[in-house]
Design an enzyme around this catalytic site. Structure first.
Site, PDB file in Angstrom:
ATOM      1  N   SER A   1      26.395  37.411  36.811  1.00 19.28           N
ATOM      2  CA  SER A   1      25.584  36.400  35.810  1.00 19.28           C
ATOM      3  C   SER A   1      24.122  37.587  36.033  1.00 19.28           C
ATOM      4  CB  SER A   1      25.651  35.753  35.770  1.00 19.28           C
ATOM      5  OG  SER A   1      26.456  35.186  35.544  1.00 19.28           O
TER       6      SER A   1
ATOM      7  N   GLN B   1      25.625  36.093  41.998  1.00 19.22           N
ATOM      8  CA  GLN B   1      26.346  35.889  43.156  1.00 19.22           C
ATOM      9  C   GLN B   1      27.274  36.822  42.854  1.00 19.22           C
ATOM     10  OE1 GLN B   1      28.695  33.047  41.695  1.00 19.22           O
ATOM     11  NE2 GLN B   1      29.306  32.763  43.494  1.00 19.22           N
TER      12      GLN B   1
ATOM     13  N   GLU C   1      43.934  26.296  34.847  1.00 18.93           N
ATOM     14  CA  GLU C   1      45.356  26.157  35.569  1.00 18.93           C
ATOM     15  C   GLU C   1      45.104  25.738  36.478  1.00 18.93           C
ATOM     16  OE1 GLU C   1      45.548  28.417  33.268  1.00 18.93           O
ATOM     17  OE2 GLU C   1      46.848  27.781  32.350  1.00 18.93           O
TER      18      GLU C   1
ATOM     19  N   GLU D   1      27.981  24.673  43.481  1.00 19.56           N
ATOM     20  CA  GLU D   1      27.887  25.555  42.626  1.00 19.56           C
ATOM     21  C   GLU D   1      29.019  24.032  41.931  1.00 19.56           C
ATOM     22  OE1 GLU D   1      31.315  27.864  41.616  1.00 19.56           O
ATOM     23  OE2 GLU D   1      30.838  28.755  39.576  1.00 19.56           O
TER      24      GLU D   1
ATOM     25  N   SER E   1      33.431  37.477  43.029  1.00 12.02           N
ATOM     26  CA  SER E   1      34.825  37.738  42.081  1.00 12.02           C
ATOM     27  C   SER E   1      35.063  39.498  41.854  1.00 12.02           C
ATOM     28  CB  SER E   1      34.312  37.104  40.724  1.00 12.02           C
ATOM     29  OG  SER E   1      34.885  36.043  40.889  1.00 12.02           O
TER      30      SER E   1
END
Lengths: 363, 413
Positions: B167, B132, B379, B250, B135
């Site tokens: 990954s 995937q 957060e 996910e 990011s």
């Protein structure tokens, strides 16, 4: 896999919530806290009519015989409402002790009155500050006569019968004492949470009936049971405190937006939500262990107790902080929760005591 | 309340167990559980693919997928049962979770029949491994802030930019990719979603070494990488809604596989180690700390039991999954730190011969910062709980209504 309460149990819970919302708004708690009445007598009677005090008492003794999971749900609602009635000491401890260890005669004498609310029970255990558990008990029984002093005793000024921890010939046991009998002196004490009164009880040759089987292991089991039920009361109250806090921070504006829009507050609210949910899950598991008399009750009860104390106290501390100045006023309800949290975590042994007990049980 | 399987669950469990017993070897007490993605040698990858093929041939691969795509339409609870049963056997590490959990369902939801026929069967059988590519260095929690671009050129798109934290990129045949196709509109509106062949010219994969020296993920650089238009999964500019499908899947796959350590091994550790001449477990401060940790860990475990109950009633996993990671990762990190403190000066050793417990706590302490970040930082998780569970207002956003090219950014990192 079904780790949840049944629809019937949830219905019972809803009925309890509806009743308490109608009959015990927070103003009821405040009236008791500010007034001279030791507890809400009408509420106590109403609860008894619904079978709450006799929730686990067999029908032959006039109880409703619902079961522990049902009592846990009721306790949760009693907590949510901050109900100003002497519920826990009478139901979780005194009734339970007689049910668990009493002879047929003792059961016949006390359970019907405890179940219908005509008698209030309590637990006379600690004798001095700093004491949590069985160590250090000096009250003693000789020839059926009890001598010694108990301090503090929850609802000790209004209770009719006490389960008293005392030694006899060096062995620790529990005794049933009729508080309206001879040799009993009561002295009211200022309570940190004035909606639940406390007293000092002095016994001077008071008639005491031994509860057979209530040895140290039996007392530990009794405390485990009470801790589980009280954990529900604490989690219920924590949930309500969090709801009230949420409403407040959504409605309170500063710098042109609700204070709830600030991450510093949102994140602490999220942490509190996690604490309350963890405590709820631990209470559920302990209730399962209690209802099935599983050997895991010993560790599960300690874990439920520790997390319920933490969740309730932490929620009320932040409740006042997030309310700002008004949270520190007598007029706002924050202090009702703040007081109740500390009261409940002091009764039945502090979190510190239960943490050490948990490790004893795990090693 | 009842922790036993329902009759249907028990029947499913028995069927799964029978097949596993006939096709795999039981795990011994000393056999380590396989760790995903940390040792992607050719041998390990081949073993994982062979196991996936075996399951696919017998109808035990991708069991939650619909039957028309080769799954068995299993419920989330059946998936949990399958995972529990499979964990009892010696099986290779899982290199397919991203493909099966996220990529496959996205292709099923948004792909054309041709795209599905081309990719789904080989994904299911383990023949092709997927990754995937979401990011980026400047788009982590703020995923829609990504800057990798795709520009149309005839029937192809030309991609330039960089992805990160990918990954398994080095072993993959295919990747799902979100890129910016229009910087002149608000950030969510200018994205498009593609499937990219990881062997395409112009793709460079560089493994990233973590603080624990493992290499679980990679940087992936795109230089004039050409993707045929028929590998686009969304309308141009509608990539964000496709990405949301992936992210929802996910969450579902994390939620149903949630496992939290009990921390009761810390009790054992404190019994075995001496603190100033007596067993550490006799020290009151030590006892109380460990009791706190165990209480929280049990709370997480008991919460996951509540989640399983919801799953078994057919409800989707709720926000408990966010809580499990938020509370669990910090808890494990604190507990590891505490165990290292108990070891005194030896706590600073990573020598598995000398350090108590074979340096297991030290290894945990080094890996846990990653767990606190992966799949959403503390957060972000707190925001999710505060906003989606408690209904508190969302954060004020400086990029709201602003064209992507006009959104202020910091200096490049």
């Amino acid at each position: 896999m079904n780790f949840d309460f049944s629809d019937e149990q949830k219905l019972l819970q809803q009925t309890a919530r509806d009743y308490l919302e109608a009959n015990s708004p927070l103003t009821t708690c405040r009236e008791i806290l500010e007034g001279d009445q030791p507890y809400a007598t009408d509420l106590w009677k109403g609860a008894a009519e619904m079978g709450w005090q006799g929730a686990v008492v067999p029908e032959q003794y006039g109880g409703a015989e619902f079961g522990y999971l049902e009592l846990a749900m009721i306790a949760f609602e009693v907590g949510r409402a901050l109900a100003p009635i002497p519920f826990g000491p009478s139901v979780y401890v005194a009734t339970e002790a007689i049910l668990r260890f009493g002879s047929d005669a003792q059961k016949g004498a006390w359970l019907p009155k405890l179940a219908d609310g005509s008698a209030i029970g309590t637990f006379a255990f600690t004798e001095k500050p700093g004491q949590n558990a069985v160590a250090g008990i000096e009250a003693s029984v000789s020839g059926g006569a009890l001598s010694g002093t108990k301090l503090p005793v929850a609802d000790g000024d209004v209770a009719n019968v006490a389960i008293v921890a005392a030694t006899e010939g060096g062995a620790l046991g529990l005794y049933v004492v009729d508080l309206d009998g001879a040799g009993v002196t009561r002295e009211g004490l200022d309570s940190f949470d004035m909606s639940r009164t406390q007293a000092k009880l002095a016994f001077d040759g008071a008639a005491a009936e031994k509860l057979a089987g209530a040895d140290e292991a039996g007392i530990a089991k009794l405390l485990d049971v009470a801790a589980v039920l009280q954990a529900f009361e604490q989690v219920g109250a924590a949930e309500r405190a969090l709801e009230i806090t949420r409403e407040f921070i959504l409605g309170r504006y500063a710098f042109g937006k609700p204070i709830a829009a600030n991450q510093a507050i949102k994140h602490r609210m999220a942490d509190l939500w996690c604490k309350v949910e963890l405590a709820r899950s631990n209470a559920y598991y302990a209730a399962w262990a209690l209802s099935t008399d599983d050997p895991e009750l010993a560790t599960a009860a300690a874990i439920a107790r520790i997390s319920a104390c933490e969740a309730f106290e932490d929620t009320t501390v932040e409740m006042i902080e997030f309310h700002g100045g008004v949270g520190y006023t007598w007029e706002y309800d924050c202090h009702l929760f703040y007081r109740r949290a500390k009261l409940l975590s002091s009764q039945l042994g502090t979190p510190k005591y239960w943490k050490n007990l948990l490790i004893d049980r795990l090693v | 309340m009842d922790f036993n399987d329902t009759p249907e669950e028990a029947a499913f469990r028995a069927e799964a167990r029978t097949w596993l017993e006939a096709n795999a070897e039981l795990r011994g007490p000393d056999d380590d559980a396989p760790i995903m993605g940390e040792n992607l040698s050719d041998e390990n990858v081949a073993a994982a693919q062979a196991w996936q093929k075996k399951k696919a041939d017998a109808g035990w691969a991708c069991i939650t997928w619909p039957k028309e795509y080769g799954g068995r339409g299993a419920t989330p609870m059946e998936n949990v049962i399958w995972n529990e049963e499979q964990a009892r056997f010696k099986t290779p590490g899982d290199i397919f979770s991203i493909g099966i959990g996220m990529c496959g369902p996205t292709v099923m939801a948004h792909g054309t029949p041709e795209q599905q026929a081309r990719w789904i069967p080989k994904l299911l059988s383990g023949e092709e491994v997927w990754c995937q590519l979401f990011s980026e260095p400047s788009a982590g929690s703020d995923l829609a802030g990504l800057r990798t671009t795709a520009v149309k050129d005839g029937d192809e798109w030309v991609v330039n930019g960089q992805k990160i934290w990918t990954s398994g990129a080095q072993i993959c045949e295919w990747g799902i990719l979100v890129v910016r196709t229009d910087p002149t509109v608000v950030k969510h509106a200018g994205l498009s979603y593609f499937v990219v062949n990881m062997k395409s010219p112009g793709i460079e994969i560089r493994p990233i070494t973590q603080i624990n020296k493992a290499q679980g993920f990679n940087e992936v650089f795109f230089t004039d990488v050409r993707i045929p238009d028929d590998q686009r999964l969304s309308e141009v500019g509608n990539g964000w809604s496709v990405a949301l499908t992936t992210l929802m899947n996910e969450r579902q796959s994390i939620g149903s596989g949630m496992g939290v350590g009990s921390l009761e091994d810390l009790v054992e550790f404190a019994e075995g180690i001496e603190l100033d001449g007596k067993p550490a477990i006799e020290d009151t401060a030590v006892r109380e700390r460990i009791a706190d940790y165990v209480t929280k860990a049990r709370g997480l475990k008991n919460t996951s039991l509540r989640t399983l109950t919801a799953l078994s009633k057919g409800l989707p996993p709720g926000p408990e999954a966010s809580m499990g990671k938020l509370v669990g990762a910090v808890l494990q990190q604190e507990a590891a730190s505490f165990a290292m403190d108990l070891a005194g000066a030896s706590g600073a050793l990573l020598d598995d011969e000398v350090t108590p417990d074979g340096a297991a706590w030290q290894e945990r302490y080094l890996s846990l910062p990653g767990l606190r970040i992966a799949g959403g930082t503390d957060e972000i998780l707190r925001n999710i709980i505060a906003e989606r569970v408690m209904g508190l207002p969302s954060d004020a956003r400086a990029d709201k209504g602003v064209a992507f090219k006009d959104i202020p950014t910091g200096p490049p990192q």
